[in-house]
Motif scaffolding. Sequence first.
Motif, PDB file in Angstrom:
ATOM      1  N   MET A 219      44.475  52.076  42.830  1.00 45.73           N
ATOM      2  CA  MET A 219      44.743  51.776  44.379  1.00 45.73           C
ATOM      3  C   MET A 219      45.264  50.392  44.596  1.00 45.73           C
ATOM      4  SD  MET A 219      43.119  54.013  46.193  1.00 45.73           S
ATOM      5  CE  MET A 219      42.071  55.497  46.285  1.00 45.73           C
ATOM      6  N   ALA A 220      45.098  49.576  43.824  1.00 50.69           N
ATOM      7  CA  ALA A 220      45.937  48.181  44.275  1.00 50.69           C
ATOM      8  C   ALA A 220      47.381  48.176  43.961  1.00 50.69           C
ATOM      9  CB  ALA A 220      45.320  47.093  43.216  1.00 50.69           C
ATOM     10  N   GLU A 221      47.734  48.946  42.700  1.00 51.27           N
ATOM     11  CA  GLU A 221      49.194  49.186  42.624  1.00 51.27           C
ATOM     12  C   GLU A 221      49.842  50.185  43.631  1.00 51.27           C
ATOM     13  OE1 GLU A 221      51.606  51.193  38.882  1.00 51.27           O
ATOM     14  OE2 GLU A 221      49.930  50.031  38.437  1.00 51.27           O
ATOM     15  N   ASN A 222      48.924  50.683  44.414  1.00 53.82           N
ATOM     16  CA  ASN A 222      49.760  51.457  45.615  1.00 53.82           C
ATOM     17  C   ASN A 222      49.442  50.954  46.825  1.00 53.82           C
ATOM     18  OD1 ASN A 222      50.805  54.495  44.323  1.00 53.82           O
ATOM     19  ND2 ASN A 222      49.120  53.806  43.188  1.00 53.82           N
TER      20      ASN A 222
ATOM     21  N   TYR B  32      49.269  46.187  52.823  1.00 55.14           N
ATOM     22  CA  TYR B  32      50.601  45.630  53.030  1.00 55.14           C
ATOM     23  C   TYR B  32      51.028  46.070  54.271  1.00 55.14           C
ATOM     24  CZ  TYR B  32      49.556  43.861  48.265  1.00 55.14           C
ATOM     25  OH  TYR B  32      49.191  43.509  47.153  1.00 55.14           O
ATOM     26  N   GLY B  33      50.349  46.715  55.146  1.00 49.97           N
ATOM     27  CA  GLY B  33      50.758  47.121  56.399  1.00 49.97           C
ATOM     28  C   GLY B  33      51.495  48.454  56.224  1.00 49.97           C
ATOM     29  N   GLN B  34      51.493  49.261  55.197  1.00 49.06           N
ATOM     30  CA  GLN B  34      52.379  50.508  54.960  1.00 49.06           C
ATOM     31  C   GLN B  34      51.114  51.594  55.679  1.00 49.06           C
ATOM     32  OE1 GLN B  34      54.718  50.691  50.988  1.00 49.06           O
ATOM     33  NE2 GLN B  34      52.482  49.655  50.640  1.00 49.06           N
ATOM     34  N   GLU B  35      51.727  52.877  56.146  1.00 47.39           N
ATOM     35  CA  GLU B  35      50.877  53.688  56.689  1.00 47.39           C
ATOM     36  C   GLU B  35      51.114  54.881  55.662  1.00 47.39           C
ATOM     37  OE1 GLU B  35      52.331  54.929  60.457  1.00 47.39           O
ATOM     38  OE2 GLU B  35      51.689  52.943  61.567  1.00 47.39           O
TER      39      GLU B  35
END
Length: 318
Positions: free
Chosen positions: A168-171, A197-200
Amino acid sequence: SSSGINAEYGGDGVNDSPALKKADIGIAMGIAGSDVSKEAADMILLDDNFASIVTGVEEGRLIFDNLKKSIAYTLTSNIPEISPFLFFIVLSIPLPLGTVTILFIDLGTDLWPAISLAYEKAESDIMKRMPRDPLKDRLVNERLISVSYGQIGMIQASAGFFVYFVIMAENGFRPSRLLGLRKDWDNIDNESVVDSYGQEWSYADRKILEYTCHSAFFVSIVIVQWADVIICKTRKLSVFQQGMTNWVLNTGILFETALAAFMCYTPGLDKALRVYPLRFWWWLPALPFSLTIWLYDEGRRYLLRKYPGGWVEKETYY
């Protein structure tokens, strides 16, 4: 008997039948014994040789031992199978392990190793032990539950969650972001869940990541079960004393690993069973936990041998 001492009686005639029935262990002669005495007895010596009693006791102890070992091995994986659903409900995180992958464990990877423990040879101290107390030393007791669930099972669950959080953290989803995310994560109409990181993330992409975590959690259980089946080979002796000569067990470890790889990497199973392929390094985080299980139980059994009758034996010797 009422004094707590097991009474054995041997006989071959009709008049011996009441005593054979009354004794804790009634032994009848297979050749010279009457039919009535054989029916009343618990054990029949087919060769009328009392030396065969020793062989029979050893075989009985071996069967009892191996049943305990198989049960201890099978029970342990229940904790890493149940705990993901508890975390899913209590912490409201995306589901770490799916029901399909649990079936892979219970009906696939665990079967051969569990059965292989029936082929384990007797430990060298098996005839040096005191007779077990039939009222207290049951096949499944509180110490077996404590070791399987409270100790080894917890380490196994930790391995699964560690792999889950790593992927999960890697993604992009740090552990703190996952807490309370379940409602938005499982909302099919929500196409814009934001990671750390703000990615949707769209619903479809989130589910692919979730099913990948299911596969990784499943593989981590297989890896820690390597150590579990090895430590279940003995109740008190070190695995170095027992040896790895049970080739049914050795083959079982290879089988469960091959089956896990087959389930993860066979084309089409991602659509049919929602099992997704893993990157090679996602197999590795569970290895230290597997080693920890082996070292922990080797230490426990060392203390059993070093301090017979001590606290460790009273609390953990099953």
